[in-house]
Design a protein around this motif. Structure first.
Motif, short mmCIF file in Angstrom:
data_model
loop_
_atom_site.label_atom_id
_atom_site.label_comp_id
_atom_site.label_asym_id
_atom_site.label_seq_id
_atom_site.Cartn_x
_atom_site.Cartn_y
_atom_site.Cartn_z
N ALA A 107 0.81 -1.30 -0.03
CA ALA A 107 0.09 0.05 -0.01
C ALA A 107 0.78 1.38 -0.01
O ALA A 107 1.92 1.23 0.57
N ILE A 108 0.24 2.37 -0.29
CA ILE A 108 1.11 3.70 -0.59
C ILE A 108 1.46 3.97 0.78
O ILE A 108 2.48 4.49 0.92
N GLU A 109 0.56 3.68 1.76
CA GLU A 109 0.67 4.32 3.05
C GLU A 109 1.95 3.75 3.73
O GLU A 109 2.48 3.99 4.92
N ARG A 110 2.28 2.48 3.37
CA ARG A 110 3.48 1.73 3.78
C ARG A 110 4.85 1.75 2.94
O ARG A 110 5.58 1.25 2.94
N GLY A 111 4.68 2.83 2.26
CA GLY A 111 5.89 3.23 1.35
C GLY A 111 6.03 2.28 0.01
O GLY A 111 7.23 2.03 -0.43
N ARG A 112 4.94 1.52 -0.24
CA ARG A 112 5.20 0.59 -1.48
C ARG A 112 6.05 -0.83 -1.11
O ARG A 112 6.31 -1.48 -2.05
#
Length: 163
Positions: free
Chosen positions: A8-13
Motif C-alpha cells: 500500500a502507498i501508506e506503507r511506502g510501497r
C-alpha cells in the motif's frame, strides 16, 4: 512463502513477506512482516520472502536436529537431515534461488537475499512450486475473500472461533 508486490502507498510501497511452516499439518512457525526494502519486481518481492523463510527453515532444521538426537535409538554416521521444503508460487523467484545464472535481469537483487542459493546447493532447503491458489502463505500477505480465507485457515488446521 509468499509476498504481495508493491504493498500500500501508506506503507511506502514495501511488500509484505509471509510464510508458515507445518509439522504434521500443524503450524509451528509463521510470520507476516513488511520487507525492509522496496522490491522492483514481483520476482524480487517473492525472493525476499523466500530468504526470510530460508532463515526460519534453518532455525527449525537445527531445532529438529536437536530433538532427533534425543529420540534416535542408534547413532550412525550416515544420518543426514533432509532439506526443509519451502513452497513458492513464483517460478522466476524459484529459478533465481536455485541457480542465479538462469535469470538474467536480477542483478539488482540485494546480496543479503542470495544466501538462499547457497543453502539450496547444500541441500539444507528445497524449493517446491505451489500454485498461487494453494499457497497457504497468502493468508499472511494480503486480504482475502471469506471463502479463500476459510480454505487457508482450514489448511492450517485452525478452526473458526465461536463468539
Amino acid at each position: 512463502s509468499d509476498s504481495d508486490h508493491g504493498g500500500a502507498i501508506e506503507r511506502g510501497r514495501r511488500s509484505t513477506t509471509g510464510y508458515v511452516f507445518l509439522v504434521n499439518g500443524t503450524p509451528v512457525s509463521w510470520q507476516s512482516k513488511l520487507q525492509q526494502t522496496v522490491a522492483r519486481s514481483s520476482t524480487e518481492a517473492e525472493y525476499q520472502a523466500m530468504a526470510a523463510a530460508v532463515s526460519e527453515a534453518l532455525f527449525l532444521r537445527k531445532l529438529y536436529a536437536e530433538f532427533s538426537l534425543f529420540t534416535r535409538v542408534s547413532f550412525d554416521d550416515d544420518f543426514k537431515l533432509p532439506g526443509m521444503t519451502i513452497r513458492v508460487d513464483n517460478v522466476a523467484a524459484k529459478m533465481l534461488a536455485e541457480d542465479q545464472s538462469r535469470v538474467k535481469r536480477c542483478k539488482h537483487v540485494d546480496i543479503m537475499h542470495h544466501f538462499s542459493v547457497n543453502r539450496a546447493k547444500r541441500g539444507e532447503v528445497v524449493f517446491e512450486f505451489v500454485k498461487t491458489h494453494e499457497n497457504l502463505a497468502d493468508l499472511f500477505t494480503k486480504p482475502l475473500q471469506r471463502v479463500k480465507f476459510s480454505q487457508f485457515r482450514d489448511g492450517l488446521g485452525l478452526s473458526s472461533a465461536s463468539v
